[in-house]
Design a protein around this motif. Structure first.
Motif, PDB file in Angstrom:
ATOM      1  N   HIS A  27       0.810  -1.227   0.000  1.00  0.00           N
ATOM      2  CA  HIS A  27       0.000   0.000   0.000  1.00  0.00           C
ATOM      3  C   HIS A  27       0.841   1.274   0.000  1.00  0.00           C
ATOM      4  CE1 HIS A  27      -2.691  -3.182   1.291  1.00  0.00           C
ATOM      5  NE2 HIS A  27      -3.673  -2.447   0.876  1.00  0.00           N
ATOM      6  N   PHE A  28       2.099   1.184   0.481  1.00  0.00           N
ATOM      7  CA  PHE A  28       2.967   2.364   0.501  1.00  0.00           C
ATOM      8  C   PHE A  28       4.093   2.269  -0.526  1.00  0.00           C
ATOM      9  CE2 PHE A  28       1.487   2.123   5.038  1.00  0.00           C
ATOM     10  CZ  PHE A  28       0.631   3.223   4.963  1.00  0.00           C
ATOM     11  N   ALA A  29       3.986   1.348  -1.462  1.00  0.00           N
ATOM     12  CA  ALA A  29       5.064   1.134  -2.424  1.00  0.00           C
ATOM     13  C   ALA A  29       5.276   2.354  -3.323  1.00  0.00           C
ATOM     14  CB  ALA A  29       4.768  -0.102  -3.280  1.00  0.00           C
ATOM     15  N   HIS A  30       4.179   2.975  -3.774  1.00  0.00           N
ATOM     16  CA  HIS A  30       4.287   4.099  -4.703  1.00  0.00           C
ATOM     17  C   HIS A  30       4.965   5.297  -4.056  1.00  0.00           C
ATOM     18  CE1 HIS A  30       3.467   6.717  -8.032  1.00  0.00           C
ATOM     19  NE2 HIS A  30       2.629   7.476  -7.339  1.00  0.00           N
ATOM     20  N   VAL A  31       4.508   5.674  -2.875  1.00  0.00           N
ATOM     21  CA  VAL A  31       5.097   6.841  -2.213  1.00  0.00           C
ATOM     22  C   VAL A  31       6.544   6.563  -1.814  1.00  0.00           C
ATOM     23  CG1 VAL A  31       4.346   6.253   0.157  1.00  0.00           C
ATOM     24  CG2 VAL A  31       4.645   8.651  -0.502  1.00  0.00           C
ATOM     25  N   THR A  32       6.849   5.322  -1.496  1.00  0.00           N
ATOM     26  CA  THR A  32       8.222   4.970  -1.142  1.00  0.00           C
ATOM     27  C   THR A  32       9.146   5.152  -2.329  1.00  0.00           C
ATOM     28  OG1 THR A  32       7.444   3.392   0.526  1.00  0.00           O
ATOM     29  CG2 THR A  32       9.708   3.141  -0.250  1.00  0.00           C
ATOM     30  N   LEU A 127      -2.213  18.655  -2.159  1.00  0.00           N
ATOM     31  CA  LEU A 127      -2.121  18.092  -3.500  1.00  0.00           C
ATOM     32  C   LEU A 127      -3.504  17.885  -4.115  1.00  0.00           C
ATOM     33  CD1 LEU A 127       0.694  15.444  -2.885  1.00  0.00           C
ATOM     34  CD2 LEU A 127       0.938  17.669  -4.005  1.00  0.00           C
ATOM     35  N   GLU A 128      -4.459  17.453  -3.306  1.00  0.00           N
ATOM     36  CA  GLU A 128      -5.816  17.219  -3.814  1.00  0.00           C
ATOM     37  C   GLU A 128      -6.470  18.518  -4.260  1.00  0.00           C
ATOM     38  OE1 GLU A 128      -6.522  13.352  -0.883  1.00  0.00           O
ATOM     39  OE2 GLU A 128      -7.409  15.295  -0.416  1.00  0.00           O
ATOM     40  N   ARG A 129      -6.246  19.580  -3.535  1.00  0.00           N
ATOM     41  CA  ARG A 129      -6.827  20.864  -3.912  1.00  0.00           C
ATOM     42  C   ARG A 129      -6.225  21.397  -5.205  1.00  0.00           C
ATOM     43  NH1 ARG A 129      -6.975  23.746   2.100  1.00  0.00           N
ATOM     44  NH2 ARG A 129      -8.826  22.600   2.858  1.00  0.00           N
ATOM     45  N   ARG A 130      -4.975  21.058  -5.442  1.00  0.00           N
ATOM     46  CA  ARG A 130      -4.338  21.470  -6.703  1.00  0.00           C
ATOM     47  C   ARG A 130      -4.619  20.485  -7.830  1.00  0.00           C
ATOM     48  NH1 ARG A 130       1.690  23.613  -5.251  1.00  0.00           N
ATOM     49  NH2 ARG A 130       1.921  23.036  -7.436  1.00  0.00           N
ATOM     50  N   LYS A 131      -5.355  19.398  -7.485  1.00  0.00           N
ATOM     51  CA  LYS A 131      -5.743  18.370  -8.459  1.00  0.00           C
ATOM     52  C   LYS A 131      -4.532  17.830  -9.210  1.00  0.00           C
ATOM     53  CE  LYS A 131     -10.323  20.436  -9.104  1.00  0.00           C
ATOM     54  NZ  LYS A 131     -10.917  19.608  -8.053  1.00  0.00           N
ATOM     55  N   GLN A 132      -3.457  17.574  -8.462  1.00  0.00           N
ATOM     56  CA  GLN A 132      -2.248  17.028  -9.067  1.00  0.00           C
ATOM     57  C   GLN A 132      -2.356  15.516  -9.205  1.00  0.00           C
ATOM     58  OE1 GLN A 132       0.834  20.255  -7.093  1.00  0.00           O
ATOM     59  NE2 GLN A 132       1.554  18.205  -7.535  1.00  0.00           N
ATOM     60  N   ASP A 133      -1.666  14.993 -10.209  1.00  0.00           N
ATOM     61  CA  ASP A 133      -1.665  13.546 -10.429  1.00  0.00           C
ATOM     62  C   ASP A 133      -1.076  12.805  -9.235  1.00  0.00           C
ATOM     63  OD1 ASP A 133      -2.770  13.934 -12.905  1.00  0.00           O
ATOM     64  OD2 ASP A 133      -0.855  13.875 -13.971  1.00  0.00           O
ATOM     65  N   GLU A 134      -0.158  13.469  -8.512  1.00  0.00           N
ATOM     66  CA  GLU A 134       0.516  12.815  -7.399  1.00  0.00           C
ATOM     67  C   GLU A 134      -0.309  12.831  -6.125  1.00  0.00           C
ATOM     68  OE1 GLU A 134       2.929  11.045  -7.735  1.00  0.00           O
ATOM     69  OE2 GLU A 134       3.944  11.691  -9.559  1.00  0.00           O
ATOM     70  N   ALA A 135      -1.580  13.273  -6.207  1.00  0.00           N
ATOM     71  CA  ALA A 135      -2.409  13.351  -5.006  1.00  0.00           C
ATOM     72  C   ALA A 135      -2.632  11.973  -4.389  1.00  0.00           C
ATOM     73  CB  ALA A 135      -3.748  14.008  -5.325  1.00  0.00           C
ATOM     74  N   TRP A 185      -1.651   5.825  13.144  1.00  0.00           N
ATOM     75  CA  TRP A 185      -0.612   4.976  12.570  1.00  0.00           C
ATOM     76  C   TRP A 185       0.417   5.860  11.899  1.00  0.00           C
ATOM     77  CZ3 TRP A 185      -0.053   5.658   7.368  1.00  0.00           C
ATOM     78  CH2 TRP A 185      -1.176   6.003   6.608  1.00  0.00           C
ATOM     79  N   SER A 186       1.645   5.374  11.846  1.00  0.00           N
ATOM     80  CA  SER A 186       2.755   6.152  11.292  1.00  0.00           C
ATOM     81  C   SER A 186       3.633   5.238  10.451  1.00  0.00           C
ATOM     82  CB  SER A 186       3.573   6.775  12.432  1.00  0.00           C
ATOM     83  OG  SER A 186       4.714   7.456  11.935  1.00  0.00           O
ATOM     84  N   TYR A 187       3.771   5.599   9.172  1.00  0.00           N
ATOM     85  CA  TYR A 187       4.617   4.816   8.258  1.00  0.00           C
ATOM     86  C   TYR A 187       5.911   5.590   8.000  1.00  0.00           C
ATOM     87  CZ  TYR A 187       6.534   3.009   3.899  1.00  0.00           C
ATOM     88  OH  TYR A 187       7.381   2.524   2.946  1.00  0.00           O
ATOM     89  N   ASN A 188       7.042   4.972   8.253  1.00  0.00           N
ATOM     90  CA  ASN A 188       8.341   5.593   8.003  1.00  0.00           C
ATOM     91  C   ASN A 188       8.766   5.372   6.554  1.00  0.00           C
ATOM     92  OD1 ASN A 188       8.897   6.755  10.445  1.00  0.00           O
ATOM     93  ND2 ASN A 188      10.727   5.525  10.873  1.00  0.00           N
ATOM     94  N   VAL A 189       8.775   6.432   5.774  1.00  0.00           N
ATOM     95  CA  VAL A 189       9.280   6.328   4.406  1.00  0.00           C
ATOM     96  C   VAL A 189      10.801   6.271   4.433  1.00  0.00           C
ATOM     97  CG1 VAL A 189       9.248   7.355   2.110  1.00  0.00           C
ATOM     98  CG2 VAL A 189       7.289   7.676   3.629  1.00  0.00           C
TER      99      VAL A 189
END
Length: 411
Positions: A27-32, A127-135, A185-189
């Protein structure tokens, strides 16, 4: 990796801290991939490009001063703990500050500015407010789903409890328990955190027994790619032992929704006390709700709507289940639905001041009963419409009555 149902039953329902591994590849693969370099450093280029160099970010800084001996004092002149302040810093300046930090690899207690900490940053919302693809940087794992709080806030308000934290080695969050008695919860990138947990006091312990707290504390070392679950009501302190970038959510489920309302009740009393001290009208429901939102990001009206709307979703699911509208996946899913409905019904009925003698099926309007006048006044002020307030109040009564019917007759 532990499956979500086992996690829910043992750690969420048991209210125990937990360190999870393996979510970095799912679930965190993309942001990582976006935020972590091959050398396990923070990919600052992404932030400067996708967020923007001139974007202001919230950096928390401890107000520090030199004492008479030339050392930095943790207490002010009256013996109180120094407060934290928030300053807005340009993204490029923050990146430069972190890149040039003399302790960005390992903890150095002698660095005087390691208290600077970019935290409580609503990056996803930005990011969502700017409607960016990376949101859509990640998806919430099933372990942490069924989130009443963020689901409601994102749908009906402009707020959320989704954050990004970025701090140099040595930065820390002091001892606290999470807002609204929520889970988190806290995910460490990237990086490493040292968590120290103190369990809530029980009948066998006291909060003033420091020796007992030392014996019962739990220490977790969270490395990159790992996720920590923080249970409701547990005090904890967190230190970044390396420069660390993490994603954090506060969340509320049916398991701790009652604790959330107890927290709201405590804040309600504090607001009343403050209004009296300032000579304000304590009966001004609009001000009371507004002050609550300012303190904890939620008011009583929002809480009632949050619980009522989730109960309605659960009731519709059960209705579809019995009529063949949806396929029953497992008995566990049905059990979780009934458990959730029962928890929500109990807390909402208490707020509405209902008891088993109330029978809303025989009336078109709950005002014929001894209902919570204070709650209706608050809802009226928030909606600025008596009709809308009564409709919302009616809906809450009806879903409680239907939930009772399901739980008692069809369980």
């Amino acid at each position: 990796m532990m499956n979500s149902l086992a996690f829910q039953r043992h750690y969420v329902h048991g209210n125990l801290p937990c360190l999870l591994q393996g979510l970095d590849s799912t679930h965190f693969a993309h942001v990582t991939r976006l935020w972590r370099t091959r050398d396990s450093e923070i990919c600052t280029d992404w932030f400067q490009t996708c967020v923007g160099n001139d974007t202001l970010v919230p950096v928390r800084r401890r107000r520090r001063r030199l004492d008479q001996d030339g050392f930095f004092a943790e207490l002010d002149s009256e013996g109180r703990a120094e407060e934290l302040c928030t300053v807005e810093v340009r993204m490029d300046k923050w990146v430069d500050r972190c890149n040039n930090h003399p302790s960005n690899d390992t903890l150095n207690e002698n660095v005087i500015d390691h208290d600077d900490y970019l935290k409580d940053w609503h990056l996803m919302q930005f990011l969502e407010r700017r409607k960016q693809d990376e949101a859509v940087l990640y998806t919430v794992p099933p372990h942490f789903q069924h989130d009443l709080l963020n689901d409601f806030l994102l749908r009906f308000t402009k707020g959320d409890y989704r954050f990004v934290y970025w701090g140099p080695a040595g930065s820390q969050t002091d001892l606290h328990s999470d807002v609204l008695h929520s889970y988190s919860w806290s995910y460490n990138v990237v990086g490493e955190k040292r968590w120290t947990f103190y369990p809530p006091p029980t009948s066998d312990t006291t909060t003033n027994n420091e020796d007992n707290e030392k014996e019962t504390k739990i220490i977790l070392i969270q490395k990159e790619g790992e996720t920590v679950f923080v249970p409701s009501g547990w005090k904890h302190e967190v230190q970044n032992t390396k420069q660390t970038l993490s994603i954090n959510h506060n969340w509320v489920t049916c398991s701790n929704v009652e604790d959330m309302y107890k927290c709201l009740e405590t804040e309600m009393r504090a607001v009343d006390t403050e209004m009296i001290a300032w000579g304000m009208d304590k009966d001004d429901a609009n001000v009371r709700e507004s002050m609550l939102r300012g303190c904890v990001g939620m008011d009583v009206t929002g809480f009632v709507l949050m619980v009522s709307s989730r109960m309605l979703v659960l009731l519709l699911f059960l209705e579809d289940l019995t009529t063949g509208g949806v396929e029953r996946n497992t008995n566990d899913e049905v059990w979780e639905t009934f458990f959730s409905l029962s928890c929500l019904e109990r807390v909402l009925a208490a707020i509405l001041e209902m008891d088993d003698s109330h029978n809303t099926t025989g009336s078109d309007h709950p005002t014929t009963y001894n209902y919570n006048v204070e709650l209706l006044k608050r809802m009226d002020e928030v909606f600025q419409s008596k009709d809308l307030a009564h409709q919302a109040f009616d809906m809450a009564f009806q879903v409680v009555a239907l939930a009772r019917q399901w739980v008692t007759e069809k369980l």
